[in-house]
Design an enzyme around this catalytic site. Structure first.
Site, PDB file in Angstrom:
ATOM      1  CD1 TRP A 326      -3.399   1.128   1.189  1.00  0.00           C
ATOM      2  CD2 TRP A 326      -1.316   2.041   1.853  1.00  0.00           C
ATOM      3  NE1 TRP A 326      -3.673   2.782   0.946  1.00  0.00           N
ATOM      4  CE2 TRP A 326      -2.651   3.178   2.117  1.00  0.00           C
ATOM      5  CE3 TRP A 326      -0.324   2.877   2.661  1.00  0.00           C
ATOM      6  CZ2 TRP A 326      -2.217   4.531   2.306  1.00  0.00           C
ATOM      7  CZ3 TRP A 326      -0.323   4.201   3.084  1.00  0.00           C
ATOM      8  CH2 TRP A 326      -1.715   5.001   3.023  1.00  0.00           C
ATOM      9  CG  HIS A 327       2.815   2.425   3.368  1.00  0.00           C
ATOM     10  ND1 HIS A 327       2.971   1.892   3.506  1.00  0.00           N
ATOM     11  CD2 HIS A 327       2.928   2.926   3.972  1.00  0.00           C
ATOM     12  CE1 HIS A 327       1.830   1.951   4.644  1.00  0.00           C
ATOM     13  NE2 HIS A 327       2.354   3.120   4.921  1.00  0.00           N
ATOM     14  N   GLY A 328       3.871   1.118  -1.184  1.00  0.00           N
ATOM     15  CA  GLY A 328       4.564   1.650  -2.372  1.00  0.00           C
ATOM     16  C   GLY A 328       5.209  -0.025  -3.559  1.00  0.00           C
TER      17      GLY A 328
END
Length: 488
Positions: A326-328
């Protein structure tokens, strides 16, 4: 527009003033227009606003269908659920993860002797993509499970998806919490307005004075870790955990305070995570809206704690792998998620023996010392994992950070201090940051700051207002550094 820009402050002041000129029933309509104007301020978002509209329209229609009493066939209901999932998930995958998984597929083919050319799409993902897609999907999942009634008013639902205080950086709201407020916004109240304004000021202080001050040093070290000695690498790693908290929680303070001024209450996203005495407790206090989203829609549907220990461990690690993605779309975030999941699994499965050993630890006989040791250990574990996060964020190498930790400790004090100052951590920044962090800890341990400040006497409130404002004027920089979580 960025929250820490003068343009945003002017925009927000105008929206707040006009909002109270409308009848309560008309407020959501005006705020929807304001939210879309805010979103489309940057040209890249104006071109991609169709994605926001598409996610809104598809999930609204799916919610209506799933909430209908006439639709009882389970396969038809699953079809609408999958339609929403494919729409939001497809947008998310195409714009954020296509390149990562395409390269992964090509690498796997190479391992087995094949040759596949990785696809390359130079696409700019719209800001807030993961936030509005997760918020929309959470609503559809809740309607499907019968936990949320379908929202009939399309304006209220569109505002829920695009509400500008939280569309770029969260918190990720639940429909059952936010949408009912659109039908009955809070009336004008001086205490509500002043509490919200202080919450925004508090957030700007944490971001532009403290986080940005530390960020100069942290970014200088992590951008080229192979050129930094061990003391700088260790200091940058420890300070990044603090910087990230101050940056992200400061952004949430601005969002929550701004929404409060407009008449709405957003979800609290942090509860002093570094006061946690075990790693599970830290994750109950950190990015609460995202952690609870993954718990409710990923971890529990996979079985949660209602299965064998090995399956619980697998569920937890998969959940944190998803959180990392989700963060990257990069291996640094994946490793960060996997390490956090692994630490939680180990902690959960060794809780009994550790508790037995703790009873015989002489250092644990005094409560304050015991809590201090536990908090230091939790902060150390969090920092160990966050190195991979920081390396990806600033373009460095986590391997170079860990590889250089034990070098350069023979520097003289003069050379060491000169190295810190040359990378942006001089005496002024150190003193301001240390004093500011102590102030943040002292205030936030008393509860939500908007309520806390209203209970203080006049001669406590106003000096604090002036102190924060003066710190912003002398040490803050508007618009020079975006909020870190705005990138996700």
């Amino acid at each position: 527009m960025d929250f820490n820009s003068l343009i945003f402050l002017g925009f927000f002041a105008g929206v707040a003033a006009l909002t109270y000129c409308f009848p309560r029933q008309a407020k959501p309509y005006f705020l929807l227009l304001a939210s879309y104007a805010f979103y489309m301020y940057k040209p890249q978002n104006a071109r991609l606003v169709v994605l926001l509209v598409s996610a809104t329209v598809v999930t609204y229609c799916c919610g209506i269908a799933l909430g209908s009493e006439k639709l009882r066939n389970k396969w038809a209901r699953r079809a609408f659920l999958w339609l929403a999932l494919l729409c939001c998930g497809g947008i998310l995958f195409f714009y954020k993860y296509f390149g990562f998984f395409s390269q992964l597929w090509a690498d796997l083919a190479g391992v087995f002797g094949g040759h596949i050319t990785a696809g390359a799409l130079d696409l700019a993902a719209p800001l807030g993509l993961t936030y509005f897609t997760f918020q929309s999907l959470g609503y559809v999942f809740d309607v499907y499970r019968g936990r949320q009634k379908a929202v009939l008013n399309p304006v209220h639902y569109a505002l829920f998806v695009s509400f500008f205080p939280c569309i770029f950086t969260g918190p990720i709201e639940r429909a059952g919490h936010l949408i009912p407020q659109f039908s009955n916004p809070a009336p004008f109240s001086y205490s509500r307005m002043s509490g919200g304004a202080f919450r925004m000021l508090w957030g700007y202080f944490k971001k532009m004075v403290l986080a940005d001050g530390l960020g100069v040093f942290v970014s200088a070290v992590f951008a080229a870790p192979e050129k930094a000695a061990g003391p700088y690498l260790l200091a940058a790693s420890l300070l990044f955990s603090c910087q990230l908290y101050l940056d992200f929680s400061g952004c949430c303070d601005v969002a929550i305070g701004g929404a409060r001024i407009l008449g709405f209450d957003l979800t609290e996203n942090f509860q002093r995570p570094f006061a946690a005495t075990n790693y599970s407790d830290l994750w109950r206090r950190w990015h609460i809206s995202l952690s609870s989203w993954f718990r409710d829609y990923v971890y529990i549907p996979m079985g949660g704690n209602r299965c064998a220990w090995w399956r619980q461990a697998l569920n937890l690690i998969v959940t944190f792998l998803a959180s990392g993605l989700w963060h990257g779309a990069s291996w640094g975030y994946v490793i960060w998620g996997a390490l956090n999941g692994l630490i939680l699994v180990i902690g959960k499965n060794t809780a009994g023996p550790r508790a037995a050993l703790a009873r015989h630890n002489p250092l644990y006989r005094w409560g304050p010392l015991k809590r201090l040791i536990q908090r230091v250990c939790v902060y150390g574990l969090f920092t160990f994992c966050i190195v991979f996060f920081a390396a990806d964020l600033y373009g460095g190498s986590a391997g170079a950070v860990f590889g250089g930790l034990f070098s350069g400790w023979d520097l003289s004090w003069q050379a060491l201090l000169a190295g810190f100052a040359g990378r942006g951590l001089d005496l002024t920044v150190f003193v301001v940051s240390a004093a500011g962090i102590l102030l943040v800890e002292a205030v936030e341990r008393c509860g939500p700051v908007a309520e806390w400040i209203r209970r203080r006497w006049f001669f406590v409130r106003w000096p604090l207002y002036y102190l924060l404002a003066a710190a912003l004027l002398f040490f803050g920089a508007f618009g020079k550094s975006a909020f870190i979580y705005q990138n996700y």
